[in-house]
Design a protein around this motif. Structure first.
Motif, PDB file in Angstrom:
ATOM      1  N   VAL A 173       0.808  -1.211   0.000  1.00 20.07           N
ATOM      2  CA  VAL A 173       0.000   0.000   0.000  1.00 20.07           C
ATOM      3  C   VAL A 173       0.843   1.262   0.000  1.00 20.07           C
ATOM      4  CG1 VAL A 173      -2.055  -1.005   1.040  1.00 20.07           C
ATOM      5  CG2 VAL A 173      -0.209  -0.213   2.497  1.00 20.07           C
ATOM      6  N   LEU A 174       2.095   1.208   0.416  1.00 17.61           N
ATOM      7  CA  LEU A 174       2.932   2.407   0.430  1.00 17.61           C
ATOM      8  C   LEU A 174       3.128   2.971  -0.971  1.00 17.61           C
ATOM      9  CD1 LEU A 174       5.744   1.657   3.037  1.00 17.61           C
ATOM     10  CD2 LEU A 174       3.603   2.885   3.337  1.00 17.61           C
ATOM     11  N   ALA A 175       2.968   2.144  -1.978  1.00 18.66           N
ATOM     12  CA  ALA A 175       3.131   2.617  -3.355  1.00 18.66           C
ATOM     13  C   ALA A 175       2.040   3.598  -3.747  1.00 18.66           C
ATOM     14  CB  ALA A 175       3.131   1.424  -4.314  1.00 18.66           C
ATOM     15  N   VAL A 176       0.942   3.632  -2.964  1.00 19.64           N
ATOM     16  CA  VAL A 176      -0.180   4.507  -3.304  1.00 19.64           C
ATOM     17  C   VAL A 176       0.091   5.952  -2.892  1.00 19.64           C
ATOM     18  CG1 VAL A 176      -2.654   4.903  -2.962  1.00 19.64           C
ATOM     19  CG2 VAL A 176      -1.759   2.569  -3.066  1.00 19.64           C
ATOM     20  N   GLY A 177       0.845   6.142  -1.809  1.00 19.42           N
ATOM     21  CA  GLY A 177       1.078   7.489  -1.293  1.00 19.42           C
ATOM     22  C   GLY A 177       1.980   8.309  -2.203  1.00 19.42           C
ATOM     23  N   ASP A 178       2.033   9.643  -1.955  1.00 17.76           N
ATOM     24  CA  ASP A 178       2.921  10.495  -2.743  1.00 17.76           C
ATOM     25  C   ASP A 178       4.367  10.279  -2.308  1.00 17.76           C
ATOM     26  OD1 ASP A 178       3.626  12.423  -0.545  1.00 17.76           O
ATOM     27  OD2 ASP A 178       1.473  12.809  -0.642  1.00 17.76           O
ATOM     28  N   VAL A 179       5.293  10.783  -3.113  1.00 21.64           N
ATOM     29  CA  VAL A 179       6.719  10.526  -2.889  1.00 21.64           C
ATOM     30  C   VAL A 179       7.160  11.055  -1.532  1.00 21.64           C
ATOM     31  CG1 VAL A 179       9.044  11.024  -3.713  1.00 21.64           C
ATOM     32  CG2 VAL A 179       7.220  10.500  -5.356  1.00 21.64           C
ATOM     33  N   GLY A 180       6.689  12.242  -1.169  1.00 23.78           N
ATOM     34  CA  GLY A 180       7.064  12.825   0.120  1.00 23.78           C
ATOM     35  C   GLY A 180       6.642  11.960   1.281  1.00 23.78           C
ATOM     36  N   PHE A 181       5.415  11.423   1.221  1.00 25.71           N
ATOM     37  CA  PHE A 181       4.940  10.594   2.320  1.00 25.71           C
ATOM     38  C   PHE A 181       5.649   9.241   2.320  1.00 25.71           C
ATOM     39  CE2 PHE A 181       1.980   7.771   4.566  1.00 25.71           C
ATOM     40  CZ  PHE A 181       1.846   8.493   5.749  1.00 25.71           C
ATOM     41  N   GLN A 182       5.978   8.703   1.148  1.00 29.43           N
ATOM     42  CA  GLN A 182       6.737   7.453   1.089  1.00 29.43           C
ATOM     43  C   GLN A 182       8.075   7.606   1.805  1.00 29.43           C
ATOM     44  OE1 GLN A 182       7.122   5.783  -2.868  1.00 29.43           O
ATOM     45  NE2 GLN A 182       4.998   6.251  -3.356  1.00 29.43           N
ATOM     46  N   GLN A 183       8.743   8.729   1.587  1.00 27.43           N
ATOM     47  CA  GLN A 183      10.018   8.981   2.259  1.00 27.43           C
ATOM     48  C   GLN A 183       9.829   9.086   3.769  1.00 27.43           C
ATOM     49  OE1 GLN A 183      13.132   8.896   0.999  1.00 27.43           O
ATOM     50  NE2 GLN A 183      12.104   8.217  -0.877  1.00 27.43           N
ATOM     51  N   LYS A 184       8.743   9.706   4.164  1.00 27.59           N
ATOM     52  CA  LYS A 184       8.418   9.835   5.588  1.00 27.59           C
ATOM     53  C   LYS A 184       8.209   8.454   6.208  1.00 27.59           C
ATOM     54  CE  LYS A 184       5.272  12.693   8.358  1.00 27.59           C
ATOM     55  NZ  LYS A 184       4.101  13.622   8.246  1.00 27.59           N
ATOM     56  N   CYS A 185       7.518   7.584   5.491  1.00 20.90           N
ATOM     57  CA  CYS A 185       7.278   6.225   5.967  1.00 20.90           C
ATOM     58  C   CYS A 185       8.583   5.443   6.064  1.00 20.90           C
ATOM     59  CB  CYS A 185       6.298   5.497   5.048  1.00 20.90           C
ATOM     60  SG  CYS A 185       4.629   6.155   5.082  1.00 20.90           S
ATOM     61  N   LEU A 186       9.450   5.573   5.055  1.00 20.13           N
ATOM     62  CA  LEU A 186      10.723   4.864   5.067  1.00 20.13           C
ATOM     63  C   LEU A 186      11.598   5.328   6.227  1.00 20.13           C
ATOM     64  CD1 LEU A 186      11.536   4.739   1.245  1.00 20.13           C
ATOM     65  CD2 LEU A 186      10.831   2.843   2.711  1.00 20.13           C
ATOM     66  N   GLN A 187      11.540   6.626   6.527  1.00 18.30           N
ATOM     67  CA  GLN A 187      12.286   7.132   7.680  1.00 18.30           C
ATOM     68  C   GLN A 187      11.776   6.507   8.976  1.00 18.30           C
ATOM     69  OE1 GLN A 187      11.967  11.418   7.481  1.00 18.30           O
ATOM     70  NE2 GLN A 187      13.160  11.540   5.601  1.00 18.30           N
ATOM     71  N   ARG A 188      10.444   6.371   9.103  1.00 18.54           N
ATOM     72  CA  ARG A 188       9.888   5.761  10.306  1.00 18.54           C
ATOM     73  C   ARG A 188      10.265   4.271  10.378  1.00 18.54           C
ATOM     74  NH1 ARG A 188       6.284   6.922  14.434  1.00 18.54           N
ATOM     75  NH2 ARG A 188       7.065   9.030  14.009  1.00 18.54           N
ATOM     76  N   ILE A 189      10.244   3.593   9.229  1.00 19.04           N
ATOM     77  CA  ILE A 189      10.651   2.189   9.205  1.00 19.04           C
ATOM     78  C   ILE A 189      12.104   2.049   9.650  1.00 19.04           C
ATOM     79  CG2 ILE A 189      11.156   0.253   7.652  1.00 19.04           C
ATOM     80  CD1 ILE A 189       8.634   1.067   6.068  1.00 19.04           C
ATOM     81  N   ASN A 190      12.967   2.952   9.199  1.00 16.44           N
ATOM     82  CA  ASN A 190      14.372   2.906   9.603  1.00 16.44           C
ATOM     83  C   ASN A 190      14.524   3.160  11.103  1.00 16.44           C
ATOM     84  OD1 ASN A 190      15.783   2.251   7.193  1.00 16.44           O
ATOM     85  ND2 ASN A 190      15.475   4.325   6.423  1.00 16.44           N
ATOM     86  N   SER A 191      13.686   4.038  11.654  1.00 17.69           N
ATOM     87  CA  SER A 191      13.748   4.270  13.105  1.00 17.69           C
ATOM     88  C   SER A 191      13.276   3.035  13.864  1.00 17.69           C
ATOM     89  CB  SER A 191      12.920   5.503  13.492  1.00 17.69           C
ATOM     90  OG  SER A 191      11.529   5.249  13.403  1.00 17.69           O
ATOM     91  N   PHE A 192      12.303   2.308  13.305  1.00 16.28           N
ATOM     92  CA  PHE A 192      11.863   1.049  13.900  1.00 16.28           C
ATOM     93  C   PHE A 192      13.003   0.035  13.883  1.00 16.28           C
ATOM     94  CE2 PHE A 192       7.053   0.429  14.363  1.00 16.28           C
ATOM     95  CZ  PHE A 192       6.872   1.742  14.775  1.00 16.28           C
ATOM     96  N   LYS A 193      13.737  -0.005  12.769  1.00 16.10           N
ATOM     97  CA  LYS A 193      14.892  -0.908  12.678  1.00 16.10           C
ATOM     98  C   LYS A 193      15.902  -0.590  13.779  1.00 16.10           C
ATOM     99  CE  LYS A 193      16.988  -1.751   8.861  1.00 16.10           C
ATOM    100  NZ  LYS A 193      17.672  -1.518   7.565  1.00 16.10           N
ATOM    101  N   GLU A 194      16.174   0.689  13.975  1.00 15.94           N
ATOM    102  CA  GLU A 194      17.143   1.100  14.995  1.00 15.94           C
ATOM    103  C   GLU A 194      16.667   0.740  16.394  1.00 15.94           C
ATOM    104  OE1 GLU A 194      17.652   5.238  14.279  1.00 15.94           O
ATOM    105  OE2 GLU A 194      18.635   4.949  12.333  1.00 15.94           O
ATOM    106  N   ASP A 195      15.339   0.702  16.575  1.00 14.12           N
ATOM    107  CA  ASP A 195      14.772   0.320  17.876  1.00 14.12           C
ATOM    108  C   ASP A 195      14.762  -1.189  18.087  1.00 14.12           C
ATOM    109  OD1 ASP A 195      14.317   2.960  18.462  1.00 14.12           O
ATOM    110  OD2 ASP A 195      12.195   2.931  17.887  1.00 14.12           O
ATOM    111  N   GLY A 196      15.158  -1.954  17.049  1.00 12.75           N
ATOM    112  CA  GLY A 196      15.200  -3.405  17.175  1.00 12.75           C
ATOM    113  C   GLY A 196      13.861  -4.086  17.001  1.00 12.75           C
ATOM    114  N   ARG A 197      12.927  -3.437  16.294  1.00 18.63           N
ATOM    115  CA  ARG A 197      11.621  -4.039  16.047  1.00 18.63           C
ATOM    116  C   ARG A 197      11.678  -4.910  14.790  1.00 18.63           C
ATOM    117  NH1 ARG A 197       7.516  -0.195  18.911  1.00 18.63           N
ATOM    118  NH2 ARG A 197       8.956   1.320  19.799  1.00 18.63           N
ATOM    119  N   THR A 198      10.702  -5.790  14.663  1.00 18.05           N
ATOM    120  CA  THR A 198      10.660  -6.723  13.535  1.00 18.05           C
ATOM    121  C   THR A 198       9.707  -6.179  12.480  1.00 18.05           C
ATOM    122  OG1 THR A 198      11.028  -8.538  15.084  1.00 18.05           O
ATOM    123  CG2 THR A 198      10.257  -9.120  12.878  1.00 18.05           C
ATOM    124  N   ILE A 199      10.156  -6.151  11.233  1.00 19.35           N
ATOM    125  CA  ILE A 199       9.359  -5.597  10.135  1.00 19.35           C
ATOM    126  C   ILE A 199       9.302  -6.621   9.004  1.00 19.35           C
ATOM    127  CG2 ILE A 199       9.121  -3.704   8.473  1.00 19.35           C
ATOM    128  CD1 ILE A 199      11.024  -2.101  10.414  1.00 19.35           C
TER     129      ILE A 199
END
Length: 223
Positions: A173-199
């Protein structure tokens, strides 16, 4: 030895695929006289996903990626095998999934958060952050049936990442959002990775897998 966040143990999933449409209400209810064939969406799939991993599920259309993600989320039951998950799961699987069309964005935030295990007090504490992340301040009290596809994605993702999940499941579903929001989502996913969460991420974008995933699992025809 660390315990897996997700244990996928010899999963198979069968569906019945009907070759003709029922022509009467009785046929629709009983399916008698309607020719059907068995469709094997997943066949004996096993995998261990360790805590803190970011796993990309890749493969052609119809390979079983979304079916596997729904089984991990508990939305579908496997025909054979089992899945064990450890930790709170938040899932962003389909456009508008889990939203009640007649409710407002605000009401759907509280509804989804409660399904994911948050109390009203917990949701109150993160509500403003959810709305700000989704960039829907002007529309949060509008019924979601009037939302665009991009607004659905923004609200769904914002809820999913603010309910403090240990395991985050994301379909394409992330492919539906605009480019700016996709980048925002990827940044949050990377912060989840740094927190040691499973994705666990379903995507067709191989560069996205290379960029954020620690491993990839390819499915082809359910295998």
């Amino acid at each position: 030895m660390p315990v897996a966040a997700v244990e996928i143990d010899h999963i198979s999933k069968r569906f019945r695929r009907y070759k003709q449409k029922p022509t009467t209400l009785k046929a629709r209810m009983t399916r008698r006289g309607i020719v059907a064939e068995e469709f094997l969406a997943l066949s004996d799939v096993s995998h261990m996903i360790m805590p803190g991993s970011t796993v990309g599920l890749i493969g052609p259309n119809g390979s079983g990626k979304t079916t596997l993600l729904k089984i991990i989320a508990g939305i579908l039951r496997p025909s054979e095998g089992s899945v064990v998950t450890r930790g709170r799961i938040a899932a962003l699987l389909e456009l508008g999934a889990g939203f009640h069309q007649e409710l407002t964005g605000r009401e759907n935030v509280y509804l989804n958060a409660s399904i994911l295990g948050l109390s009203k007090k917990d949701t109150d504490a993160v509500f403003d952050d959810i709305v700000a992340f989704a960039e829907l301040e002007e529309f949060i009290d509008t019924q979601v049936k009037f939302y665009s596809s991009g607004m659905f994605v923004r609200l769904g993702f914002a809820v999913a990442v603010h309910v403090d999940p240990e395991i985050l499941l994301i379909d394409e579903v992330l492919a539906v959002g605009d480019v700016g929001f996709q980048q925002k989502c990827l940044q949050r996913i990377n912060s989840f990775k740094e927190d040691g969460r499973t994705i666990i991420l379903v995507t067709h974008v191989v560069d996205q897998v290379r960029q954020i995933c620690t491993e990839a699992v390819m499915l082809t025809k359910g295998v």
